[in-house]
Motif scaffolding. Structure first.
Motif, PDB file in Angstrom:
ATOM      1  N   SER A 145       0.833  -1.206   0.000  1.00 20.60           N
ATOM      2  CA  SER A 145       0.000   0.000   0.000  1.00 20.60           C
ATOM      3  C   SER A 145       0.868   1.256   0.000  1.00 20.60           C
ATOM      4  N   PRO A 156     -13.307   4.883  -7.585  1.00 15.55           N
ATOM      5  CA  PRO A 156     -13.071   3.941  -6.489  1.00 15.55           C
ATOM      6  C   PRO A 156     -14.006   4.289  -5.322  1.00 15.55           C
ATOM      7  N   ASP A 194     -13.837   5.400   0.581  1.00 19.62           N
ATOM      8  CA  ASP A 194     -12.757   5.052   1.514  1.00 19.62           C
ATOM      9  C   ASP A 194     -11.390   5.171   0.856  1.00 19.62           C
ATOM     10  N   TYR A 195     -11.315   4.667  -0.349  1.00 22.47           N
ATOM     11  CA  TYR A 195     -10.070   4.772  -1.106  1.00 22.47           C
ATOM     12  C   TYR A 195      -9.749   6.239  -1.386  1.00 22.47           C
ATOM     13  N   ASP A 230      -3.160  10.950  -6.925  1.00 21.08           N
ATOM     14  CA  ASP A 230      -3.502   9.539  -7.092  1.00 21.08           C
ATOM     15  C   ASP A 230      -3.648   9.148  -8.560  1.00 21.08           C
ATOM     16  N   ARG A 245      -8.022   8.137   1.389  1.00 26.04           N
ATOM     17  CA  ARG A 245      -6.609   7.848   1.628  1.00 26.04           C
ATOM     18  C   ARG A 245      -5.737   8.084   0.401  1.00 26.04           C
ATOM     19  N   SER A 246      -6.335   8.567  -0.671  1.00 32.43           N
ATOM     20  CA  SER A 246      -5.636   8.560  -1.964  1.00 32.43           C
ATOM     21  C   SER A 246      -4.657   9.716  -2.141  1.00 32.43           C
TER      22      SER A 246
END
Lengths: 329, 329, 329, 329
Positions: free
Chosen positions: A70, A155, A158-159, A169, A162-163
């Motif tokens: 990750s 996406p 949630d993604y 991203d 954090r992207s």
């Protein structure tokens, strides 16, 4: 025979592992993943062993690591690998924080290891073919680049959270394309955008549609348009206008069937998403990494390229936030 | 785990060997070739052993053989393999002589082994995709098939002499396409042709350009045009007109670059030749063969398909010789 | 200023009248039609007068006639026009009967008038552009021609009965394309076909699908496939393989819109039928006819071309009837 | 029968005159031009008379004027025509000065005449076809528009000096496309650009390459890229991404010939320049103007559209000058 480890046994880690395994001159010795079962399954498929990162960095036989875990683990793993004297292939981005990414680059330089960042698009046959023809002078000097980069769907929120945001991203690849194709660095960046497809993305503090304009030191222009959601699939094109012509890189289709009905003439949609679209590119970038290790040459997408793309992403994010263009040195 | 042998380590044998090696569920145990060094090199690449055909047929562990040796060895090897109870994948043609090919088919039936003939075009993603859509009724009933099949350049006269003639050597694939796409058998065949590219082909008793018309039992029409020499490369297309539309299968390009110059707008030539054009098809046919062995199902291109295509080639050769159409039962 | 008359005020007559009216150097003086009202309306639109054929042929001011009346009137009108010393533009075919058509050609030669047959396809920008490049040597010598010619739907059975059959009615254009593109005359003709779309066509004694192979004196090959019914519209393509490349003439679309949906990527169907597809060709052929009259030069599609295409149609019809190829001198 | 005058007998005036002459329901009575000989020649071709503007505006029989004279004459002629109660078709731009253009619009409103601005691109079959499909909901709601607009070569520096700058002279059409396709007004405009092709353009105080980003009130994005010089010709494309798909408007080619050589597969360059590319559009806009006059309906491209496009051009010029985005109300 180089011995290697793959860290991260998810979607992209599995692709890298298979591509490492298919190369001669390199052997996949270890697979690591925080989910033991995933590591186990992937290791077994390629006759490798499961290890944790300490085991990998501690084994002097391992010369190279492929980091496909990750995003938040990239920076610490690059630094650990560099200190352990391992050559590094790392997925983009180096880190979401530019200062942290610069520290990684320093660690790499100090250790004197090879570090390649996974800008796989440069290894796509169509994109690489175009770039080679451009570099060969076929259309004279590049003047303007138009990049269209759209995902089939956004996406999960949630993604998104954090992207690092759409510029870091998603557009980081497009910023790399800009530098690679125009062969020049940005002087100014202007970014605008909207959230048009899904309010959840706005709620997560991000946008889904962007329009970015870059003007380079030599005055070349680059226009990037991106969307998180294209109903017709994954759309990855660019075109470069030169002083003597234009080169376009188009999408790839699964088949060359054309259908004539009573309504229209139709062909396939583009390849569904990045795993399909860049299958050959993923294989080619690993082959390039291994060849560089075996032959001792430089890699084409360095950690410095990773930093430069991240600088552009940062600048774009600031421009979007302020509404004004951002100047770069 | 099925153990297999590849007989013939030439161009196509090497492709089959790599595809066998990449399959799970099957293991390449032996490679055989009349040139020991070729066998040695190929065996080594895939961790197999070199053997002669007696060794292969005599090893009870071997369940399947891939015959990729020269055309004149196909028939005896099929018969030996069948008698030894081995499953068979054999390159086209079964034999240049129809009676001999029929004897092979009898041997296969008697032995009860699986025998698949390498009509790889049926496994090409574009061709297979088209056929599936046709079979799904997308354009209604097929009515007319137009096949264009051209090689980039003629083989040497020596090859031509041993080839069985253009109808058996080159068009056998197109005859298989005709049967597969129209789903009907020929009632009449008319063939004409010329030698236009190279007098050496005429001197070898052959032609390089053909136009063949097939009318099927249900009255469907198939027109095949072929040439040994297309200056622009390997041209493999067909289109089927149905009662409710048309489906076209086009060529595949190495890249999707489009170039705009001061003179024109251009794209890549088609993939250079069969090894490139049918790379995915070769992999898919071996995967299909292995899956049929593992799961016990039928293969899609049987030795009977090999016979039927050969019957059409024979009919075409007779039509060309006599100048008159040939009727089939 | 040349004065001209149009005989026949139907669909195609109206097009020719408008194209004559739009030319400088020629003036539309008369329109004739067996239906007085049609003639009246067309004459009025272009400031011309209604006349009968006697009036037209009897007016010494008329130098040119455009014959666009029904097929059975072509031959008598050509002969009358020739005897009256009028230059002639006549729609295809000269006549359904070859002997009768030859008599017309004799009449034209004796009268020394210009007689152009309406093979408008030679004037289509795409077809003419291809032919010019072929003649310029771009792909070397022509070797093989593949013609695809399909109508969107079959005409009524009544029309079929009076049409002279598909070879004389529909393929006559394709036979002209063959002679024009290959620049050679047929040595043998083989034709087969079926009635697949509508039993009424079979009941009228005709077929709706054909496959015709022509081999020329120099051994060049031509394959023509036609259908009376293509669900996707009017399909008019050909491609010529030469010793150094290939040239394809494709269909024309009403717009250049491409649509990307969740299912596919689609473009427009081809132009609907001949009036749309050959709009520019109809204008260009009349412009050519007028220019030939004004400048005294030859026309590109002579009555001899009309005879030669008819000979091929006759040969194809005989081949289809007998099942055997027909040889020509 | 409407009587009309064309003012300006240059390149575009000649096209408008021919299109007026070809319409039924309208008659070209006068042609005016500062160069008497040009007016004379054009008038003669269409059976019209030469007049000066006073003569035209003073003739009560004249109901409509087509203004195709130089840009600096548009505003005074619109005002004179409006005061004389004539309906107006005027080439873009209304004026280079926005205040002056607004005064024209006021004059038109006060006079109650119809005034259509020649944004001919809206009448191009491909562009209009796309817009109709978009309006019909085929791809859902529009989200992003990408416009590519490139000329084959830059005009002379003299023209550049009087042009009002690239944003007002060249992009005005693209700004109109933006408003028309997105159906929304701009909230912000960012423009950047360079002079890359010819220093004479920079010396004339202008640039030749631009990248403009517009964000609309609803947050839709529009990216326009333009160049004065594209070595491959006149490039006029746009694509609109919608919530359910994408529609692309492509270039138009003179012929549909595809050539296969030993090097590549090529098609024609796009139509050479605006006179060829928009031939059908010029005819359709005049037909629309005449139909609006005859039927009393509104015109699709009003003087207000002309103002709105000019406002965008002004905003873009200010953004380029300042380096910062410009906000619109």
């Amino acid at each position: 025979m180089i011995e290697a480890a793959v860290i991260g046994a998810g979607r992209i880690g599995r692709i890298h592992a298979a591509n490492v395994a298919a190369q001669s001159g390199i052997r996949l010795k270890y697979v690591a993943d925080v989910h033991e079962a995933s590591a186990q399954e992937l290791a077994q498929r390629h006759g490798a062993q499961v290890a944790d990162v300490d085991g990998i960095f501690g084994d002097p036989a391992v010369q190279a690591v492929v980091i496909a875990s990750s995003t938040d683990t990239h920076a610490p793993l690059i630094e650990l690998a560099a200190r352990a004297g391992k050559h590094i292939f790392c997925e983009k981005p180096v880190d979401l924080d530019l200062a942290r990414a610069r520290a990684c680059a320093d660690a790499v330089v100090q250790a004197g290891v090879t570090c390649m960042i996974g800008f796989q698009r440069r290894f796509d046959p169509t994109f690489a073919g175009l770039q080679a023809r451009l570099a060969g002078g076929e259309i004279g000097d590049p003047e303007m680049l138009v990049v269209t980069s759209r995902d089939p769907g956004a996406p999960p929120a949630d993604y998104i959270k954090r992207s690092g945001g759409i510029f870091r991203d998603m557009l980081i690849h497009d910023f790399d394309i800009c530098r690679w194709i125009l062969g020049d660095e940005a002087r100014s960046v202007h970014a605008t955008g909207s959230c048009l497809s899904d309010p959840a993305i706005a709620a997560a503090g991000d946008i889904d549609s962007t329009a970015v304009t870059i003007r380079t030191r030599r005055g070349l222009l680059c226009v990037i348009n991106t969307a998180r959601r294209a109903a017709y699939g994954y759309d990855q094109r660019f075109e470069v206008l030169g002083s003597r012509g234009m080169l376009q890189a188009g999408n790839v289709r699964p088949t060359e069937v054309t259908a004539f009905s009573g309504r229209n003439v139709s062909t396939d949609l583009p390849e569904a998403f990045f795993l399909e679209r860049y299958r050959a590119a993923y294989a080619a970038e690993i082959a390039h990494f291994v060849a560089a290790l075996v032959n001792g040459g430089p890699v084409r997408t360095t950690i410095d390229d990773g930093l430069k793309a991240l600088e552009l992403a940062d600048a774009a994010a600031r421009s979007f936030a302020s509404g004004a263009p951002v100047m770069l040195d």
